[in-house]
Design an enzyme around this catalytic site. Structure first.
Site, PDB file in Angstrom:
ATOM      1  N   TYR A   1      35.678 -53.358  20.783  1.00 54.69           N
ATOM      2  CA  TYR A   1      35.252 -53.341  22.192  1.00 54.69           C
ATOM      3  C   TYR A   1      33.800 -53.801  22.324  1.00 54.69           C
ATOM      4  O   TYR A   1      33.487 -54.741  23.052  1.00 54.69           O
ATOM      5  CB  TYR A   1      35.445 -51.930  22.748  1.00 54.69           C
ATOM      6  CG  TYR A   1      34.926 -51.694  24.147  1.00 54.69           C
ATOM      7  CD1 TYR A   1      35.061 -52.658  25.147  1.00 54.69           C
ATOM      8  CD2 TYR A   1      34.322 -50.481  24.477  1.00 54.69           C
ATOM      9  CE1 TYR A   1      34.596 -52.413  26.434  1.00 54.69           C
ATOM     10  CE2 TYR A   1      33.863 -50.224  25.761  1.00 54.69           C
ATOM     11  CZ  TYR A   1      33.994 -51.201  26.727  1.00 54.69           C
ATOM     12  OH  TYR A   1      33.535 -50.965  27.994  1.00 54.69           O
TER      13      TYR A   1
ATOM     14  N   LYS B   1      32.410 -57.507  23.741  1.00 56.24           N
ATOM     15  CA  LYS B   1      31.540 -57.568  24.926  1.00 56.24           C
ATOM     16  C   LYS B   1      30.239 -58.322  24.605  1.00 56.24           C
ATOM     17  O   LYS B   1      29.747 -59.087  25.430  1.00 56.24           O
ATOM     18  CB  LYS B   1      31.215 -56.150  25.415  1.00 56.24           C
ATOM     19  CG  LYS B   1      32.348 -55.506  26.211  1.00 56.24           C
ATOM     20  CD  LYS B   1      32.517 -56.184  27.578  1.00 56.24           C
ATOM     21  CE  LYS B   1      33.413 -55.370  28.492  1.00 56.24           C
ATOM     22  NZ  LYS B   1      33.519 -55.954  29.845  1.00 56.24           N
TER      23      LYS B   1
HETATM   24  N1  LIG Z   1      34.668 -46.843  33.102  1.00 58.49           N
HETATM   25  C1  LIG Z   1      33.548 -46.710  32.375  1.00 58.49           C
HETATM   26  O1  LIG Z   1      33.036 -45.599  32.149  1.00 58.49           O
HETATM   27  C2  LIG Z   1      32.864 -47.926  31.815  1.00 58.49           C
HETATM   28  C3  LIG Z   1      31.778 -47.726  30.964  1.00 58.49           C
HETATM   29  C4  LIG Z   1      31.094 -48.834  30.465  1.00 58.49           C
HETATM   30  C5  LIG Z   1      31.517 -50.107  30.820  1.00 58.49           C
HETATM   31  N2  LIG Z   1      32.594 -50.270  31.642  1.00 58.49           N
HETATM   32  C6  LIG Z   1      33.009 -51.642  31.993  1.00 58.49           C
HETATM   33  O2  LIG Z   1      33.368 -51.680  33.363  1.00 58.49           O
HETATM   34  C7  LIG Z   1      34.466 -52.552  33.554  1.00 58.49           C
HETATM   35  C8  LIG Z   1      35.582 -51.828  34.291  1.00 58.49           C
HETATM   36  O3  LIG Z   1      35.973 -50.690  33.553  1.00 58.49           O
HETATM   37  P1  LIG Z   1      37.159 -49.757  34.066  1.00 58.49           P
HETATM   38  O4  LIG Z   1      36.924 -48.405  33.508  1.00 58.49           O
HETATM   39  O5  LIG Z   1      37.352 -49.916  35.529  1.00 58.49           O
HETATM   40  O6  LIG Z   1      38.411 -50.414  33.295  1.00 58.49           O
HETATM   41  P2  LIG Z   1      39.971 -50.175  33.560  1.00 58.49           P
HETATM   42  O7  LIG Z   1      40.185 -48.987  34.404  1.00 58.49           O
HETATM   43  O8  LIG Z   1      40.626 -50.216  32.206  1.00 58.49           O
HETATM   44  O9  LIG Z   1      40.415 -51.468  34.375  1.00 58.49           O
HETATM   45  C9  LIG Z   1      40.496 -52.715  33.761  1.00 58.49           C
HETATM   46  C10 LIG Z   1      40.797 -53.758  34.812  1.00 58.49           C
HETATM   47  O10 LIG Z   1      40.832 -55.048  34.179  1.00 58.49           O
HETATM   48  C11 LIG Z   1      42.009 -55.714  34.593  1.00 58.49           C
HETATM   49  N3  LIG Z   1      42.431 -56.669  33.566  1.00 58.49           N
HETATM   50  C12 LIG Z   1      42.563 -56.457  32.242  1.00 58.49           C
HETATM   51  N4  LIG Z   1      43.002 -57.580  31.633  1.00 58.49           N
HETATM   52  C13 LIG Z   1      43.118 -58.525  32.604  1.00 58.49           C
HETATM   53  C14 LIG Z   1      43.529 -59.874  32.615  1.00 58.49           C
HETATM   54  N5  LIG Z   1      43.925 -60.507  31.482  1.00 58.49           N
HETATM   55  N6  LIG Z   1      43.534 -60.550  33.784  1.00 58.49           N
HETATM   56  C15 LIG Z   1      43.156 -59.923  34.920  1.00 58.49           C
HETATM   57  N7  LIG Z   1      42.771 -58.645  34.989  1.00 58.49           N
HETATM   58  C16 LIG Z   1      42.762 -57.957  33.834  1.00 58.49           C
HETATM   59  C17 LIG Z   1      43.026 -54.585  34.799  1.00 58.49           C
HETATM   60  O11 LIG Z   1      44.077 -55.060  35.595  1.00 58.49           O
HETATM   61  P3  LIG Z   1      45.576 -54.408  35.547  1.00 58.49           P
HETATM   62  O12 LIG Z   1      45.556 -53.317  36.586  1.00 58.49           O
HETATM   63  O13 LIG Z   1      46.454 -55.543  35.885  1.00 58.49           O
HETATM   64  O14 LIG Z   1      45.779 -53.886  34.143  1.00 58.49           O
HETATM   65  C18 LIG Z   1      42.134 -53.569  35.514  1.00 58.49           C
HETATM   66  O15 LIG Z   1      41.987 -53.914  36.866  1.00 58.49           O
HETATM   67  C19 LIG Z   1      34.839 -53.075  32.168  1.00 58.49           C
HETATM   68  O16 LIG Z   1      34.241 -54.338  32.003  1.00 58.49           O
HETATM   69  C20 LIG Z   1      34.235 -52.077  31.212  1.00 58.49           C
HETATM   70  O17 LIG Z   1      33.887 -52.687  29.992  1.00 58.49           O
HETATM   71  C21 LIG Z   1      33.282 -49.207  32.143  1.00 58.49           C
END
Ligand SMILES: NC(=O)c1ccc[n+]([C@@H]2O[C@H](COP(=O)([O-])OP(=O)(O)OC[C@H]3O[C@@H](n4cnc5c(N)ncnc54)[C@H](OP(=O)(O)O)[C@@H]3O)[C@@H](O)[C@H]2O)c1
Length: 273
Positions: free
Chosen positions: A133, A137
Protein backbone atom coordinates in the site's frame (compact mmCIF):
# COMPACT_ATOMS: atom_id res chain seq x y z
CA UNK A 1 -18.66 27.22 -12.35
CA UNK A 2 -15.72 24.89 -11.72
CA UNK A 3 -16.28 21.37 -13.03
CA UNK A 4 -14.67 18.69 -10.94
CA UNK A 5 -14.25 14.93 -11.21
CA UNK A 6 -14.06 12.91 -8.00
CA UNK A 7 -12.72 9.35 -8.08
CA UNK A 8 -13.44 7.05 -5.15
CA UNK A 9 -16.77 8.77 -4.51
CA UNK A 10 -18.33 5.59 -3.11
CA UNK A 11 -15.61 5.09 -0.49
CA UNK A 12 -15.46 6.10 3.16
CA UNK A 13 -13.84 9.43 2.37
CA UNK A 14 -15.37 10.16 -1.04
CA UNK A 15 -18.99 9.58 0.01
CA UNK A 16 -18.57 12.27 2.68
CA UNK A 17 -16.54 14.61 0.52
CA UNK A 18 -18.78 14.62 -2.56
CA UNK A 19 -21.84 16.26 -0.97
CA UNK A 20 -19.61 18.92 0.57
CA UNK A 21 -17.99 19.79 -2.75
CA UNK A 22 -21.41 19.93 -4.41
CA UNK A 23 -22.62 22.19 -1.61
CA UNK A 24 -19.60 24.43 -2.22
CA UNK A 25 -20.87 25.02 -5.75
CA UNK A 26 -18.57 22.76 -7.72
CA UNK A 27 -20.22 21.02 -10.65
CA UNK A 28 -19.37 17.51 -9.55
CA UNK A 29 -18.91 14.38 -11.59
CA UNK A 30 -18.14 11.10 -9.86
CA UNK A 31 -16.34 8.19 -11.47
CA UNK A 32 -18.27 5.07 -10.46
CA UNK A 33 -17.83 1.43 -11.39
CA UNK A 34 -21.34 0.26 -10.60
CA UNK A 35 -24.70 1.49 -9.38
CA UNK A 36 -24.16 4.24 -6.83
CA UNK A 37 -26.56 6.47 -4.92
CA UNK A 38 -24.95 9.88 -5.31
CA UNK A 39 -26.00 13.13 -3.64
CA UNK A 40 -28.37 15.46 -5.47
CA UNK A 41 -26.75 17.78 -7.99
CA UNK A 42 -23.88 15.41 -8.77
CA UNK A 43 -23.45 13.30 -11.87
CA UNK A 44 -22.23 9.72 -12.13
CA UNK A 45 -19.85 8.84 -14.94
CA UNK A 46 -19.45 5.12 -15.42
CA UNK A 47 -15.81 4.13 -15.61
CA UNK A 48 -12.96 2.15 -14.15
CA UNK A 49 -9.39 3.30 -13.61
CA UNK A 50 -8.31 -0.09 -14.92
CA UNK A 51 -9.98 0.64 -18.27
CA UNK A 52 -8.42 3.71 -19.92
CA UNK A 53 -11.13 3.86 -22.61
CA UNK A 54 -13.72 4.72 -19.97
CA UNK A 55 -11.82 7.72 -18.62
CA UNK A 56 -12.16 10.16 -21.52
CA UNK A 57 -15.81 10.96 -20.82
CA UNK A 58 -15.01 11.38 -17.14
CA UNK A 59 -12.23 13.93 -17.53
CA UNK A 60 -13.17 15.83 -20.69
CA UNK A 61 -13.99 19.44 -19.82
CA UNK A 62 -13.07 19.28 -16.12
CA UNK A 63 -11.15 22.02 -14.33
CA UNK A 64 -10.07 19.79 -11.46
CA UNK A 65 -9.78 16.14 -10.51
CA UNK A 66 -9.82 14.95 -6.92
CA UNK A 67 -8.38 11.46 -7.04
CA UNK A 68 -9.26 9.36 -4.00
CA UNK A 69 -9.83 5.96 -5.59
CA UNK A 70 -7.47 3.34 -4.22
CA UNK A 71 -7.28 -0.19 -2.89
CA UNK A 72 -5.73 -1.06 0.46
CA UNK A 73 -8.08 -3.03 2.70
CA UNK A 74 -6.83 -6.31 1.23
CA UNK A 75 -3.76 -8.55 1.39
CA UNK A 76 -3.71 -8.92 -2.44
CA UNK A 77 -0.55 -6.96 -3.25
CA UNK A 78 -0.85 -7.26 -7.03
CA UNK A 79 -4.37 -5.82 -6.87
CA UNK A 80 -3.12 -2.98 -4.64
CA UNK A 81 -0.44 -2.05 -7.21
CA UNK A 82 -2.92 -2.31 -10.10
CA UNK A 83 -5.40 0.02 -8.43
CA UNK A 84 -3.05 2.54 -6.86
CA UNK A 85 -0.20 2.74 -9.36
CA UNK A 86 -1.65 1.58 -12.68
CA UNK A 87 -5.00 3.26 -11.98
CA UNK A 88 -3.30 6.57 -11.23
CA UNK A 89 -1.13 6.17 -14.35
CA UNK A 90 -4.26 5.68 -16.49
CA UNK A 91 -5.99 8.65 -14.91
CA UNK A 92 -2.97 10.91 -15.44
CA UNK A 93 -2.77 9.86 -19.09
CA UNK A 94 -6.46 10.66 -19.61
CA UNK A 95 -6.12 14.06 -17.93
CA UNK A 96 -3.02 14.90 -19.97
CA UNK A 97 -4.83 14.06 -23.18
CA UNK A 98 -8.31 15.41 -22.55
CA UNK A 99 -8.02 18.05 -19.78
CA UNK A 100 -4.37 19.11 -19.69
CA UNK A 101 -5.08 22.32 -17.79
CA UNK A 102 -6.96 20.62 -14.97
CA UNK A 103 -5.56 20.60 -11.43
CA UNK A 104 -5.16 17.05 -10.09
CA UNK A 105 -5.34 16.64 -6.32
CA UNK A 106 -4.48 13.12 -5.16
CA UNK A 107 -4.96 11.56 -1.75
CA UNK A 108 -2.02 9.60 -0.46
CA UNK A 109 -1.38 8.28 3.02
CA UNK A 110 0.77 8.51 6.13
CA UNK A 111 1.64 4.87 5.41
CA UNK A 112 4.23 6.12 2.89
CA UNK A 113 6.57 7.02 5.75
CA UNK A 114 9.15 4.62 7.09
CA UNK A 115 8.08 2.65 10.14
CA UNK A 116 11.39 3.23 11.96
CA UNK A 117 11.06 7.04 11.93
CA UNK A 118 12.66 8.91 14.83
CA UNK A 119 10.15 11.79 14.99
CA UNK A 120 6.83 12.86 13.39
CA UNK A 121 7.00 12.54 9.61
CA UNK A 122 7.81 15.53 7.43
CA UNK A 123 6.79 15.76 3.80
CA UNK A 124 10.45 15.99 2.81
CA UNK A 125 11.40 12.69 4.47
CA UNK A 126 12.71 9.93 2.27
CA UNK A 127 10.01 7.26 1.88
CA UNK A 128 10.74 3.60 1.34
CA UNK A 129 7.76 1.86 2.94
CA UNK A 130 7.68 -1.91 3.15
CA UNK A 131 3.93 -2.36 2.65
CA UNK A 132 2.51 -2.69 -0.87
CA UNK A 133 0.00 0.00 0.00
CA UNK A 134 2.64 2.52 1.08
CA UNK A 135 5.00 1.67 -1.78
CA UNK A 136 2.26 1.85 -4.42
CA UNK A 137 1.23 5.27 -3.14
CA UNK A 138 4.82 6.57 -3.23
CA UNK A 139 5.03 5.34 -6.83
CA UNK A 140 1.70 6.97 -7.70
CA UNK A 141 2.85 10.25 -6.14
CA UNK A 142 5.96 10.08 -8.32
CA UNK A 143 3.88 9.59 -11.46
CA UNK A 144 1.96 12.71 -10.59
CA UNK A 145 5.10 14.72 -9.80
CA UNK A 146 6.56 13.75 -13.17
CA UNK A 147 3.32 14.29 -15.09
CA UNK A 148 3.75 17.91 -16.13
CA UNK A 149 0.21 18.55 -14.83
CA UNK A 150 -0.74 20.98 -12.07
CA UNK A 151 -0.88 18.73 -9.02
CA UNK A 152 -1.04 18.48 -5.24
CA UNK A 153 -0.74 15.43 -3.00
CA UNK A 154 -2.53 15.20 0.35
CA UNK A 155 -1.07 12.58 2.68
CA UNK A 156 -4.06 11.67 4.82
CA UNK A 157 -3.91 10.34 8.38
CA UNK A 158 -6.46 7.97 9.93
CA UNK A 159 -9.75 9.49 8.79
CA UNK A 160 -12.85 9.10 10.95
CA UNK A 161 -16.29 10.40 11.70
CA UNK A 162 -19.92 10.62 10.66
CA UNK A 163 -20.67 6.99 11.40
CA UNK A 164 -18.16 5.65 8.87
CA UNK A 165 -17.31 2.74 11.18
CA UNK A 166 -13.57 3.27 10.75
CA UNK A 167 -12.76 3.67 14.47
CA UNK A 168 -14.92 0.67 15.33
CA UNK A 169 -13.23 -1.45 12.65
CA UNK A 170 -9.96 -1.25 14.62
CA UNK A 171 -11.37 -3.75 17.09
CA UNK A 172 -11.01 -6.36 14.34
CA UNK A 173 -8.13 -4.81 12.36
CA UNK A 174 -5.78 -4.34 15.33
CA UNK A 175 -5.35 -8.06 16.08
CA UNK A 176 -5.48 -8.92 12.35
CA UNK A 177 -2.61 -6.57 11.47
CA UNK A 178 -0.76 -7.01 14.78
CA UNK A 179 -1.22 -3.37 15.83
CA UNK A 180 0.07 -2.59 19.31
CA UNK A 181 -2.62 -0.97 21.48
CA UNK A 182 -0.15 1.85 22.24
CA UNK A 183 0.59 2.56 18.55
CA UNK A 184 -0.73 6.05 17.94
CA UNK A 185 -1.95 7.62 14.73
CA UNK A 186 -2.49 11.17 13.62
CA UNK A 187 -6.14 11.57 12.71
CA UNK A 188 -8.53 13.95 10.97
CA UNK A 189 -12.29 14.17 10.77
CA UNK A 190 -14.10 13.97 7.41
CA UNK A 191 -15.13 17.59 7.83
CA UNK A 192 -11.48 18.62 7.83
CA UNK A 193 -10.50 16.33 4.99
CA UNK A 194 -13.01 18.36 2.97
CA UNK A 195 -11.42 21.58 4.26
CA UNK A 196 -7.98 20.36 3.17
CA UNK A 197 -9.27 19.39 -0.29
CA UNK A 198 -10.95 22.79 -0.67
CA UNK A 199 -7.66 24.45 0.21
CA UNK A 200 -5.80 22.30 -2.33
CA UNK A 201 -8.35 23.28 -4.98
CA UNK A 202 -7.45 26.95 -4.48
CA UNK A 203 -3.95 26.21 -5.78
CA UNK A 204 -1.97 26.99 -2.60
CA UNK A 205 -0.70 23.43 -2.52
CA UNK A 206 0.24 23.21 -6.19
CA UNK A 207 3.44 21.24 -6.71
CA UNK A 208 3.48 20.19 -3.06
CA UNK A 209 3.03 17.11 -0.93
CA UNK A 210 1.16 18.04 2.24
CA UNK A 211 0.41 16.07 5.40
CA UNK A 212 -3.15 16.42 6.67
CA UNK A 213 -3.91 15.99 10.39
CA UNK A 214 -5.93 17.72 13.08
CA UNK A 215 -2.57 18.75 14.59
CA UNK A 216 -3.44 17.24 17.96
CA UNK A 217 -1.23 14.56 19.51
CA UNK A 218 -1.78 11.21 17.79
CA UNK A 219 -4.37 8.86 19.29
CA UNK A 220 -3.51 5.32 20.35
CA UNK A 221 -5.23 2.32 18.83
CA UNK A 222 -6.44 1.44 22.31
CA UNK A 223 -8.06 4.87 22.79
CA UNK A 224 -9.63 4.75 19.34
CA UNK A 225 -11.26 1.39 20.01
CA UNK A 226 -12.44 2.67 23.38
CA UNK A 227 -13.97 5.78 21.83
CA UNK A 228 -15.76 3.53 19.35
CA UNK A 229 -17.18 1.53 22.26
CA UNK A 230 -15.30 -1.65 21.28
CA UNK A 231 -12.04 -1.60 23.32
CA UNK A 232 -9.26 -4.06 22.61
CA UNK A 233 -7.00 -5.58 25.25
CA UNK A 234 -4.18 -3.34 26.49
CA UNK A 235 -0.51 -4.37 26.52
CA UNK A 236 2.69 -3.44 28.35
CA UNK A 237 4.91 -4.97 25.66
CA UNK A 238 7.46 -2.50 24.24
CA UNK A 239 6.36 -0.59 21.14
CA UNK A 240 8.66 -1.28 18.18
CA UNK A 241 7.99 1.71 15.93
CA UNK A 242 6.89 4.48 18.29
CA UNK A 243 6.73 7.22 15.62
CA UNK A 244 4.95 5.32 12.88
CA UNK A 245 1.68 7.04 12.03
CA UNK A 246 2.70 10.42 13.47
CA UNK A 247 2.44 13.18 10.87
CA UNK A 248 3.90 16.65 11.29
CA UNK A 249 1.25 19.27 10.53
CA UNK A 250 3.42 22.38 10.34
CA UNK A 251 3.22 22.80 6.57
CA UNK A 252 -0.55 22.56 6.18
CA UNK A 253 -1.04 25.06 8.98
CA UNK A 254 1.37 27.45 7.28
CA UNK A 255 -0.72 27.06 4.13
CA UNK A 256 -3.82 28.29 5.95
CA UNK A 257 -5.48 25.12 7.25
CA UNK A 258 -7.25 25.31 10.60
CA UNK A 259 -9.09 22.13 11.57
CA UNK A 260 -12.66 22.64 12.69
CA UNK A 261 -12.60 19.39 14.69
CA UNK A 262 -9.54 19.87 16.90
CA UNK A 263 -9.41 16.40 18.45
CA UNK A 264 -11.18 13.07 18.30
CA UNK A 265 -12.45 13.81 21.81
CA UNK A 266 -14.03 17.05 20.59
CA UNK A 267 -15.71 15.02 17.85
CA UNK A 268 -17.06 12.62 20.48
CA UNK A 269 -18.47 15.54 22.48
CA UNK A 270 -20.04 17.00 19.33
CA UNK A 271 -21.60 13.62 18.49
CA UNK A 272 -19.91 13.41 15.11
CA UNK A 273 -17.94 10.20 15.55
N1 LIG B 1 -9.80 6.22 5.17
C1 LIG B 1 -8.63 6.58 5.72
O1 LIG B 1 -8.47 6.63 6.96
C2 LIG B 1 -7.47 6.95 4.84
C3 LIG B 1 -6.25 7.19 5.46
C4 LIG B 1 -5.16 7.59 4.67
C5 LIG B 1 -5.33 7.72 3.30
N2 LIG B 1 -6.54 7.46 2.73
C6 LIG B 1 -6.67 7.61 1.27
O2 LIG B 1 -7.92 8.21 0.98
C7 LIG B 1 -8.46 7.66 -0.21
C8 LIG B 1 -9.87 7.16 0.06
O3 LIG B 1 -9.85 6.20 1.09
P1 LIG B 1 -11.19 5.47 1.55
O4 LIG B 1 -11.00 5.05 2.96
O5 LIG B 1 -12.38 6.28 1.18
O6 LIG B 1 -11.14 4.15 0.62
P2 LIG B 1 -12.32 3.10 0.34
O7 LIG B 1 -13.42 3.27 1.31
O8 LIG B 1 -11.65 1.76 0.24
O9 LIG B 1 -12.85 3.51 -1.11
C9 LIG B 1 -12.08 3.28 -2.25
C10 LIG B 1 -12.77 3.91 -3.44
O10 LIG B 1 -11.95 3.70 -4.60
C11 LIG B 1 -12.77 3.20 -5.64
N3 LIG B 1 -11.97 2.40 -6.56
C12 LIG B 1 -11.09 1.42 -6.26
N4 LIG B 1 -10.57 0.90 -7.40
C13 LIG B 1 -11.12 1.59 -8.43
C14 LIG B 1 -10.99 1.53 -9.83
N5 LIG B 1 -10.18 0.62 -10.43
N6 LIG B 1 -11.71 2.39 -10.59
C15 LIG B 1 -12.53 3.28 -10.00
N7 LIG B 1 -12.71 3.39 -8.68
C16 LIG B 1 -12.01 2.54 -7.91
C17 LIG B 1 -13.83 2.36 -4.90
O11 LIG B 1 -14.92 2.16 -5.76
P3 LIG B 1 -15.93 0.89 -5.60
O12 LIG B 1 -17.02 1.37 -4.68
O13 LIG B 1 -16.39 0.64 -6.98
O14 LIG B 1 -15.12 -0.25 -5.03
C18 LIG B 1 -14.14 3.31 -3.74
O15 LIG B 1 -14.99 4.34 -4.17
C19 LIG B 1 -7.47 6.59 -0.67
O16 LIG B 1 -6.65 7.16 -1.66
C20 LIG B 1 -6.66 6.27 0.56
O17 LIG B 1 -5.36 5.86 0.22
C21 LIG B 1 -7.61 7.07 3.47
Amino acid sequence: MTTLLLTGATGLVGSRLLPRLAQDGFECRALVRGEAALPPGTMAVRGDLADPDTLRAAVEGVDAVVHLAALFRTQDEAAIWRANHDGTRNLIAAVKEHAPNARLVMSSTGNVYNADATRPALETDECSPKSAYGASKVAAEQLLRDSGLTWAVLRLPFVYGEGDGHLASLHTLAPQFGLHPAQAYSVAHHRDIAAAVRLALTGVMDGRIVNVTDGAPPVTVYEMTRLAGRPIEGSAEPLTDPWFGHLDSTLIRELGFTPSVPTVYAAAREGIL
